[in-house]
Design a protein around this motif. Structure first.
Motif, short mmCIF file in Angstrom:
data_model
loop_
_atom_site.label_atom_id
_atom_site.label_comp_id
_atom_site.label_asym_id
_atom_site.label_seq_id
_atom_site.Cartn_x
_atom_site.Cartn_y
_atom_site.Cartn_z
N ALA A 72 2.37 1.66 -6.01
CA ALA A 72 2.19 2.21 -4.76
C ALA A 72 3.70 2.57 -3.95
CB ALA A 72 1.46 1.29 -3.83
N GLY A 120 1.84 -4.26 -6.33
CA GLY A 120 1.80 -3.03 -5.99
C GLY A 120 2.94 -2.08 -6.17
N SER A 154 0.89 -1.29 0.00
CA SER A 154 -0.09 0.07 -0.03
C SER A 154 0.99 1.27 -0.03
CB SER A 154 -1.04 0.09 1.28
OG SER A 154 -0.06 -0.13 2.39
#
Length: 465
Positions: free
Chosen positions: A283, A280, A123
């Protein structure tokens, strides 16, 4: 809400880069968590280096026994041809993988590394959620080491699925294909193509460039080319794969004609790409260098305390490079001053015969540098002849700077030469000159004597040729 976990070091990827980084970090007393979505060991151990070498070994034994049944070998004759139960071969290969994967788990445990099984999705640069059987776990770390490796590259005309397979599926087939077409004549395609040819497949190789193993010079590759010719492996060079259907691969040959090659399986080995998808990367905000994560000579990314190693950061995509980088990064995190600056990294093709190369070849002299080259054939080496490894055109070659005799490259082609790779790399890393090698007493009878003789040849006084 997911469980939460904070740690000093988070390693994502349990391959030869990631697990080595985690073990070394644990040894240094750093609280370490390793996340792996598959089995420990990564591509190399689970579906690459180790299982392919096991298959290559089994294929070689089968081919030798088949020859002993047909013609006899060294006075050994078999009354009937060997029978191949390929499922048993695959089971044995898997037992080797299992043993090593379990060994990695034991080493991580001994180093006090916590292993999380599941898929990590970031994240932000220091936080990921691991989706596993025990539910989601959010992990936050002071340092993150990305070691996600690489995956096989696809061709638009031949997406993986059905008869079109990658090296992963090629190592777990239920039976030996009657007709195997290999698309791509690099080291992966040739290693597996040769293994299946020994096991009885009719093998064809399709390569877009005009020769096999295009990253190696012609003299090194020639013994492999001769083996392919002698064993009826069909080469289509300068050819393009167009698509498949009806147990055949359509290609456009070098002269422009279109051919349909019989194909029960089509093995696509046109390279590998860094595994940057699905975890990810966006991110994390990391700078990129083409398809690779950009790092400096410490494997540091553009984000402080985020590191990347192995196939994710560029060529050469080799397990031993990833391991060296992983060990280095762990030591840097622990406070050491390190940088990744090897003189050269040896590469090996486990073809028939094998090829080893480190440093530059005789046609790669830096500007203004004059080279001296010494080459010694295995046909003049007693150990090679005594194990039937001297008749395939193999040799050892040393390349040195003429002005001071500093060794700049060493290559070899021949049976079992992969075991010389460590000596080659050591000589390069220690800055050896020809006189150093000439002054080392090499054990007789061994293949390594050819290294000694190649240095003597470059100095102008080889003994055995």
């Amino acid at each position: 809400m997911p469980q939460t976990l904070k740690t000093k070091v988070l390693v994502v990827g349990g391959g030869p880069g990631g697990y080595v980084a985690a073990i070394r970090a644990g040894q240094l007393g750093l609280e370490t968590v390793l996340v792996e979505a598959d089995r420990l060991g990564g591509t190399c151990l689970i579906r690459g280096c180790i299982p392919s070498k096991a298959l290559i070994h089994a294929a070689g034994l089968y081919a030798e026994m088949a020859q002993a049944a047909d013609l006899g070998r060294f006075g050994i004759h078999l009354k009937s041809k060997p029978r191949l139960d390929f499922n048993e071969t695959v089971e044995w290969k898997e037992s080797v993988v299992d043993r090593l994967s379990n060994g990695v788990a034991g080493l991580l445990k001994r180093a006090n590394v916590k292993v999380l099984s599941g898929w990590a999705t970031f994240s932000d640069a220091k936080t990921c959620t691991v989706a596993g059987a025990e539910g989601p776990i959010e992990v936050t770390a002071e340092h993150v080491i990305l070691a996600t490796g690489s995956v096989p590259a696809e061709l638009a005309a031949l997406p993986f699925g059905g008869p079109v397979i990658s090296s992963t599926e090629a190592l777990s087939l239920s039976q030996v294909p009657k007709h195997l077409v290999v698309v791509g004549a690099g080291y992966i395609g040739l290693e597996l193509g040769i293994a299946y040819a020994k096991l009885g497949s009719a093998v064809s190789i399709v390569e877009l460039q005009d020769r096999i193993l295009p990253l190696y010079d012609v003299k090194l590759v020639e013994p492999v080319r001769r083996w392919l010719d002698r064993h009826d492996v069909t080469l289509h060079l300068g050819a393009k794969a167009l698509g498949h259907g009806g147990r055949a691969l359509a290609i456009e040959a070098a002269a422009g004609e279109r051919l349909a090659l019989p194909a029960d399986r089509i093995l696509v080995t046109v390279g590998r790409r860094p595994n940057t998808m699905g975890w990810g990367l966006d991110a994390t905000g990391l700078a990129m260098e083409g398809p690779f994560v950009k790092v400096d000579d410490r494997c540091a990314t553009s984000t402080t305390n985020v590191w990347a190693i192995g196939d994710l950061v560029g060529e050469p995509m080799l397990a031993h490079k990833a391991s060296a980088q992983g060990e280095m990064v762990a030591e840097i995190i622990a406070g050491a001053r390190r940088r990744f600056d090897p003189v050269a990294i040896a590469a090996v093709c486990f073809t028939e015969p094998e090829i080893v190369s480190v440093g530059i070849g005789p046609d790669e002299a830096p500007g203004g540098v004059e080279l001296v080259v010494g080459q010694f054939p295995f046909q003049a080496n007693g150990r090679a002849l005594s194990m039937d490894a001297g008749g395939d055109g193999g040799f050892v070659r040393v390349v040195a700077r003429k002005s001071d005799h500093r060794i700049l490259g060493i290559q070899a082609v021949g049976r079992h030469v992969s075991e010389l790779s460590a000596q080659f790399a050591t000589l390069m890393e220690m800055g050896a000159v020809l006189e150093d090698v000439a002054g080392i007493i090499h054990v007789h009878p061994t293949l390594s004597e050819a290294v000694h003789e190649s240095a003597l040849k470059a100095l102008g006084h080889a003994i055995h040729i």
